[in-house]
Scaffold this motif. Sequence first.
Motif, PDB file in Angstrom:
ATOM      1  N   VAL A 197       0.835  -1.201   0.000  1.00 24.28           N
ATOM      2  CA  VAL A 197       0.000   0.000   0.000  1.00 24.28           C
ATOM      3  C   VAL A 197       0.866   1.246   0.000  1.00 24.28           C
ATOM      4  CG1 VAL A 197      -1.687   1.342   1.312  1.00 24.28           C
ATOM      5  CG2 VAL A 197      -1.939  -1.143   1.133  1.00 24.28           C
ATOM      6  N   LEU A 198       1.902   1.245   0.845  1.00 16.49           N
ATOM      7  CA  LEU A 198       2.749   2.434   0.967  1.00 16.49           C
ATOM      8  C   LEU A 198       3.655   2.631  -0.248  1.00 16.49           C
ATOM      9  CD1 LEU A 198       3.739   2.153   4.740  1.00 16.49           C
ATOM     10  CD2 LEU A 198       1.898   3.495   3.701  1.00 16.49           C
ATOM     11  N   VAL A 224      -7.793  -0.294   3.709  1.00 19.05           N
ATOM     12  CA  VAL A 224      -6.828  -1.394   3.756  1.00 19.05           C
ATOM     13  C   VAL A 224      -5.802  -1.143   4.858  1.00 19.05           C
ATOM     14  CG1 VAL A 224      -5.120  -2.703   2.446  1.00 19.05           C
ATOM     15  CG2 VAL A 224      -7.159  -1.835   1.286  1.00 19.05           C
ATOM     16  N   VAL A 225      -5.313   0.087   4.947  1.00 19.89           N
ATOM     17  CA  VAL A 225      -4.349   0.414   5.999  1.00 19.89           C
ATOM     18  C   VAL A 225      -5.007   0.275   7.371  1.00 19.89           C
ATOM     19  CG1 VAL A 225      -2.725   2.137   6.853  1.00 19.89           C
ATOM     20  CG2 VAL A 225      -3.202   1.994   4.406  1.00 19.89           C
ATOM     21  N   LEU A 238       8.023   4.725   7.455  1.00 18.78           N
ATOM     22  CA  LEU A 238       7.433   5.000   6.142  1.00 18.78           C
ATOM     23  C   LEU A 238       5.944   5.311   6.277  1.00 18.78           C
ATOM     24  CD1 LEU A 238       7.680   5.115   3.074  1.00 18.78           C
ATOM     25  CD2 LEU A 238       7.316   2.624   3.011  1.00 18.78           C
ATOM     26  N   LEU A 239       5.245   4.609   7.175  1.00 20.84           N
ATOM     27  CA  LEU A 239       3.818   4.863   7.399  1.00 20.84           C
ATOM     28  C   LEU A 239       3.598   6.289   7.910  1.00 20.84           C
ATOM     29  CD1 LEU A 239       0.852   4.046   7.704  1.00 20.84           C
ATOM     30  CD2 LEU A 239       1.446   3.030   9.922  1.00 20.84           C
ATOM     31  N   VAL A 281      -3.014   4.976  14.491  1.00 21.20           N
ATOM     32  CA  VAL A 281      -1.551   4.993  14.644  1.00 21.20           C
ATOM     33  C   VAL A 281      -1.177   5.529  16.026  1.00 21.20           C
ATOM     34  CG1 VAL A 281       0.582   6.060  13.814  1.00 21.20           C
ATOM     35  CG2 VAL A 281      -1.088   5.168  12.179  1.00 21.20           C
ATOM     36  N   LEU A 282      -1.837   6.606  16.461  1.00 22.65           N
ATOM     37  CA  LEU A 282      -1.491   7.237  17.740  1.00 22.65           C
ATOM     38  C   LEU A 282      -1.846   6.346  18.924  1.00 22.65           C
ATOM     39  CD1 LEU A 282      -2.688  10.890  17.016  1.00 22.65           C
ATOM     40  CD2 LEU A 282      -0.348  10.007  16.945  1.00 22.65           C
TER      41      LEU A 282
END
Length: 520
Positions: A428-429, A440-441, A458-459, A483-484
């Motif tokens: 994806v990235l 998807v992520v 990278l994300l 993410v956090l």
Amino acid sequence: MELPWLQLLAKPCRLLLHALSSGPAGTLAALRALQRLQAQEGPGHAFPWRSFVGALCAEEPTLDGPDGALAVKPRLLLLPILCQRNLFSLLHAVAAMVPADCLHQLLHAAEQEPQPDPWVHALGVLLLRGEERSSPPPPALTASCQQQLKCLCQKIAQSKAEGRRKLKWCFSKQNGDAADSVLPGGKRKKALEESLELSEEREGKRPLLEDAVFELQEGLDGTAGVGEEVPGETSGDGSAQSPAGAALESPQQDADKEPKRISGLEVAVEVQSFIQMHGPRLRMLLLQEVNRTEPSIPPELHILNSCSPSQLEGLCSFLQLSTCPEQLLVQFCSWLLALTPDLSYASAAVLAEQLFLARVLSLAQPPSRHLMAALTSFCSKYSEPFCQVLVAPILQEPGQGAEQTKLVCDLVEECLEPDYVRMVLGQVLAVPLTEKLLPVVLAVLGRQEPLPSELFDLLVLTLCQQAAAFGTSLSYAKLVTAVLTTYGSQLSPSHRSRLAAALDGSNAALRRSMQAVLGR
């Protein structure tokens, strides 16, 4: 094969006849024998076709008929029928390397059989037509077969460069053989080529099969590498000149290219022989009623462990696995799951493409439970080729719809092992992030698998760079929040400062909620 006159032949001729008599795959064995002989003799030493044909056309006394009457026949007719079939198949494949007068001698000798074998007769007719100069040879395939082959070639050409490379032997045979052939005097066989060109102008269009080859060839213009055979460019006077054609000026260079041509033909004959040997049995197996609770797999399926990727690709096309009923697809994948030893990566990739790629890319509604069961079964055992062949095209193709994206999310959440979940995130990235890819992520992060520092960096970098494009996206806000919260322990001060700066351009309400999480 014990014939007294065999001992009178030169060693290369004896070896070729023994190879032709070795069985149903005798044509392939003979092609390999020719290649080995060329390598042993060195450049400039061609196979002695004239002495070989002269020996086969020489007459030999024999006892003929049920009453054992004494008769005189060409030695060719004394060979076993299987050997004769393999010989004419070989001549059909390497006709460009055999002097024309030798072909005519063999055809004349074969005509002396009062009750010829149908297979030998059909191959002889094709050889005779190929030698005619007045008109192009009529197509050996029916219109239906030509259309199917054209569609198959277009599909392979559009898939990837690897598919086009595998068809190079076809381009060489269609475009190069007539130009590369040499007559006994050293002159090129231009008469046939000129006749074909004139006939094409009169007809106004090529046959379907020829169209498919030329369409594929146009896709290869400018991509051929050093040492590959490329089609010639037509100059102003209408004559074709190619690297292979120019090599005819030098016998040394022509001898060097000859094994390459044989190698390409060898692959084609090998695949054809494999399909003829195993295809009908496997087709019958797939069509018959099978007890689905049977624990063992059919013994015929073990052939998948011993075939090459090119053979497997031809076999899948023969069995029409890309369009078979989905119930049969489930059964076939259950057999693959039980198959031991495991298939190689290349073979699994071929099966993933043949079984699923067209079905998945054409989804306009949620997949059926049969298709989902087959996908899950295959993915559980061959995850890496599955991700490379199926997931990557869905992620890279901007025109794919929501059904494909949802399918990837379901597979990430339910089927893939941690290593391959991380592989999907890397895929994806590797492409520009779009609204379609955000779910998807989110599915990947929902697995809460540990991420390597390089992949996590990278994300975060991608989220920061794309923040302006997703200023009002709720999915993007969910992604940043995930993410956090999920990977807060991996966030460095540098990560936090970059995210804080990137969020300044977001919608006010979304920015406040994300900054509240970031400030924790």
